[in-house]
Design an enzyme around this catalytic site. Structure first.
Site, mmCIF file in Angstrom:
data_model
loop_
_atom_site.group_PDB
_atom_site.id
_atom_site.type_symbol
_atom_site.label_atom_id
_atom_site.label_comp_id
_atom_site.label_asym_id
_atom_site.label_seq_id
_atom_site.Cartn_x
_atom_site.Cartn_y
_atom_site.Cartn_z
ATOM 1 C CE LYS A 1 42.301 41.240 40.752
ATOM 2 N NZ LYS A 1 41.721 41.956 41.210
ATOM 3 C CE1 TYR B 1 29.742 31.498 9.335
ATOM 4 C CE2 TYR B 1 31.918 31.641 11.308
ATOM 5 C CZ TYR B 1 30.871 30.403 10.165
ATOM 6 O OH TYR B 1 30.674 29.401 11.145
HETATM 7 C C1 PLP Z 1 42.298 43.066 41.430
HETATM 8 C C2 PLP Z 1 43.637 43.606 42.262
HETATM 9 C C3 PLP Z 1 44.986 43.989 42.947
HETATM 10 C C4 PLP Z 1 45.521 42.984 42.206
HETATM 11 O O1 PLP Z 1 46.244 43.880 41.253
HETATM 12 P P1 PLP Z 1 47.069 44.454 40.137
HETATM 13 O O2 PLP Z 1 47.360 45.542 39.332
HETATM 14 O O3 PLP Z 1 47.366 43.258 38.944
HETATM 15 O O4 PLP Z 1 48.206 44.374 40.786
HETATM 16 C C5 PLP Z 1 44.637 44.487 43.714
HETATM 17 N N1 PLP Z 1 43.795 45.365 44.904
HETATM 18 C C6 PLP Z 1 42.558 45.178 44.310
HETATM 19 C C7 PLP Z 1 41.378 45.653 45.632
HETATM 20 C C8 PLP Z 1 42.134 44.247 43.461
HETATM 21 O O5 PLP Z 1 41.271 44.405 43.101
#
Ligand code: PLP
Length: 381
Positions: free
Chosen positions: A42, A265
């Site tokens: 993702k 800044y």
């Molecule tokens: C993002 C996510 C994962 C992966 O988790 P990691 O800790 O990055 O391995 C797995 N399951 C769900 C439902 C997630 O949202």
């Protein structure tokens, strides 16, 4: 008294992504679990390039892919990835279910509304019933689980869906001693029992993500969904993983300043001594957290130097001290750390966040270069 030297040949900032590191991490996770490995890609593979990370993971022991959103799943199909893909964050009214089912995307089902939407969609959707095991987030509330299982069985009987899996997600797996891990695991096992009593036969039971895969073997069941670990992030701090990302940029200009010269800044920094300041063309719009300025360092000429003043949108200034660095020299903001450069974990610490936020926020205008020695990137074929 101020003098300028401007780089003769300016190169852009460059984000290098070492897919060999992703490959090595994937092999480690595939070895740590007896079940299948679902590579979670993702948010553009946590900023590393979804298709590249996906292809690398599939070539090194992962058998499936996971993403949050449907458009992420469809994009992977468009890029030629034919492995099973599960997508878990959908809108129950989503009219994108039809193209997703058509593309063979498997869907997490967290509610009756999702199930009914899918039952109405042409084709037989492969679904994973999704229980909330402790986050009060995207899974079904336990009080609704029995109804969801019954309805899923009914839809399966009518040939509208096929329940292939059950999923949950743990809130505190980075702390293996947290009581919520066993609570979540018990809830998950209860959910599997209920599903079976309702006549369902899910074969893919998945609860563990990165931390639980590394530290809680009792949560492994038949598959693990691992994202962060593939790109070198382990919040359980138990396992040495390889770091794929390196961010470099040239010094665009160098100037000498007198003691007391303010920079940036708000003038909340001033040169503690006569020194040389270097300009780097990366700022918070490129994902360098503005809140990190006070503690942050970069590597120049083999030495760590501190930032001078606030981080701007497009640029930051470093105190070159006595490094002798010149315009055109390469500055390393982060990398694996083996040359003394800061790591992504350092930046996360300096800005009071987790590594995930650093890697997913590198901006779109940063040029990218992917390196791999061993790989056939299927997605690029
Ligand atoms: C993002 C996510 C994962 C992966 O988790 P990691 O800790 O990055 O391995 C797995 N399951 C769900 C439902 C997630 O949202």
């Amino acid at each position: 008294m101020m003098s300028f030297r401007v780089a003769e040949r300016t190169a852009d900032a460059l984000l290098t992504i070492d897919l060999d590191a992703v490959a090595a991490n994937t092999r480690l996770f595939a070895e740590r679990t007896a079940g299948e490995l679902i590579a979670v890609v993702k948010a553009d593979g946590y900023g590393h390039g979804a298709a590249d990370v996906a292809a690398t993971a599939l070539a090194n022991g992962a058998s499936r892919l996971g993403v949050a959103r449907l458009d992420e799943a469809l994009a992977l199909r468009d890029q030629g990835l034919s492995a099973p893909i599960i997508s878990w964050l959908t809108d129950a009214r989503d009219d994108a279910f039809a193209p997703a089912v058509d593309a063979g995307i498997e869907l997490a089902v967290p509610s009756l509304a999702h199930l009914l939407s899918l039952a109405r969609t042409d084709g037989v959707a492969k679904v994973h019933l999704h229980l909330d095991t402790g986050l009060a987030r995207d899974g079904a509330e336990p009080a609704r689980w029995i109804d969801l299982c019954r309805a899923a069985r009914e839809a399966e009987f009518h040939g509208q869906v096929r329940v292939v899996g059950i999923m949950g997600h743990l809130a505190e797996a980075d702390d293996p001693a947290a009581p919520s891990n066993s609570t979540g695991r018990r809830r998950f096992e209860w959910a599997v029992d209920v599903a079976r009593l309702c006549g369902l036969r899910p074969h893919l039971l998945h609860l563990a993500a990165t931390s639980a895969t590394l530290t809680l073997p009792a949560t492994h069941y038949s598959a693990s969904r691992v994202g962060a670990g593939l790109v070198g992030i382990d919040l359980s701090r138990t396992t040495r993983l390889r770091q794929p990302m390196t961010l470099t940029a040239p010094l665009l200009a160098v100037r000498s300043v007198a003691a007391g010269t303010p920079a940036g800044y708000g003038h909340d920094w001033a040169a503690p001594r006569a020194t040389r300041l270097g300009l780097v063309g990366l700022g918070y719009a490129d994902g360098i957290p503005r809140s990190s300025a006070a503690g942050a360092h970069v590597l120049v000429r083999g030495r760590r130097v501190a930032l001078a003043g606030r981080i701007s949108m497009d640029q930051l200034v470093v105190d070159l001290a006595d490094t002798g660095a010149m315009a055109g020299d390469e500055v390393t903001l982060f990398g694996p750390g083996d040359r003394g450069e800061p790591t992504i974990a350092d930046w996360a610490g300096w800005s009071d966040t987790i590594e995930h936020e650093i890697v997913t926020r590198v901006g779109a205008r940063v040029r990218r270069s992917v390196t791999a020695t061993t790989l056939a990137v299927g997605a690029r074929a």
